[in-house]
Design an enzyme around this catalytic site. Sequence first.
Site, PDB file in Angstrom:
ATOM      1  N   HIS A  74       0.851  -1.201   0.000  1.00 39.18           N
ATOM      2  CA  HIS A  74       0.000   0.000   0.000  1.00 39.18           C
ATOM      3  C   HIS A  74       0.884   1.247   0.000  1.00 39.18           C
ATOM      4  CE1 HIS A  74      -2.763   3.099   1.333  1.00 39.18           C
ATOM      5  NE2 HIS A  74      -3.715   2.328   0.829  1.00 39.18           N
ATOM      6  N   GLU A 119      -3.880   2.489  -7.287  1.00 36.64           N
ATOM      7  CA  GLU A 119      -4.278   3.564  -6.377  1.00 36.64           C
ATOM      8  C   GLU A 119      -3.373   4.770  -6.605  1.00 36.64           C
ATOM      9  OE1 GLU A 119      -6.516   1.942  -2.753  1.00 36.64           O
ATOM     10  OE2 GLU A 119      -4.400   1.848  -2.287  1.00 36.64           O
TER      11      GLU A 119
HETATM   12  P1  PGA Z   1      -9.525   6.199   0.321  1.00 32.28           P
HETATM   13  O1  PGA Z   1      -8.330   5.127   0.546  1.00 32.28           O
HETATM   14  O2  PGA Z   1     -10.692   5.422  -0.257  1.00 32.28           O
HETATM   15  O3  PGA Z   1      -9.814   6.734   1.693  1.00 32.28           O
HETATM   16  O4  PGA Z   1      -9.021   7.225  -0.626  1.00 32.28           O
HETATM   17  C1  PGA Z   1      -8.069   4.127  -0.395  1.00 32.28           C
HETATM   18  C2  PGA Z   1      -6.860   3.324   0.037  1.00 32.28           C
HETATM   19  O5  PGA Z   1      -5.894   3.912   0.536  1.00 32.28           O
HETATM   20  O6  PGA Z   1      -6.837   2.081  -0.112  1.00 32.28           O
END
Ligand code: PGA
Length: 225
Positions: free
Chosen positions: A84, A150
């Site tokens: 992540h 992401e």
């Molecule tokens: P968020 O986070 O939906 O709060 O933007 C997504 C993530 O970090 O997996």
Amino acid sequence: MLIAANWKLYKTQAETRTFCAEFQPPGGVDVVVCPPFTSLAAAVEGGLTVFAQNVHWADEGAFTGEISVPMLKELGVAGSLVGHSERRQLFGETDEGTARRAEHALAASLRVIACVGETEQEREAGETEAVLARQVAPLPRHPDLVIAYEPVWAIGTGKTATPEIAQEAHAYIKSLIDAPVLYGGSVKPDNAAELLSQPAVDGALVGGASLDPDSFGAICRAAAP
Ligand code: PGA
């Protein structure tokens, strides 16, 4: 479709039990939650499919602060996130370390969601594809590996990628690796359906909006057939 809740550093065991009592996953969607380590058992007991937020590449050893595959499997945990952007940015995790974590977990029959994504600065410098290629390259090729795209600039900012930006990045990732690709970054009940309708978007990884059972339920329903 796979919809995953990333709870980050939120929810005690008691809060996890409350969520489980209120959350109604729809049929036809693969729904998983990723609680902090201390709430994993409560989520498993609550009947949910549970992933950890990270997993180490050794089964045991002198690795203070880490958690291993056998420890997770004993609890009934089915998989883990790895790489992540918060792990990469705040805790110094690398592309290679992320790949080692993924490889070890997959070899032990855990499912893995490996996260990739560019920063705002990298996107503005035209480096998005180079960054994604660098992050994807060391990952193992395995049928139980899922990628989460992401963009760092969209995480927790309320600045979601447009469906076109998501589609373009997902298609590029799919040209690098044959795996389902989830979108993550400010997914909310009101933008989930449009993002999920893109052909290369195979699901979502949801942070903030996954903490509330009603909003997470609405996102899961947007993914239902
Ligand atoms: P968020 O986070 O939906 O709060 O933007 C997504 C993530 O970090 O997996």
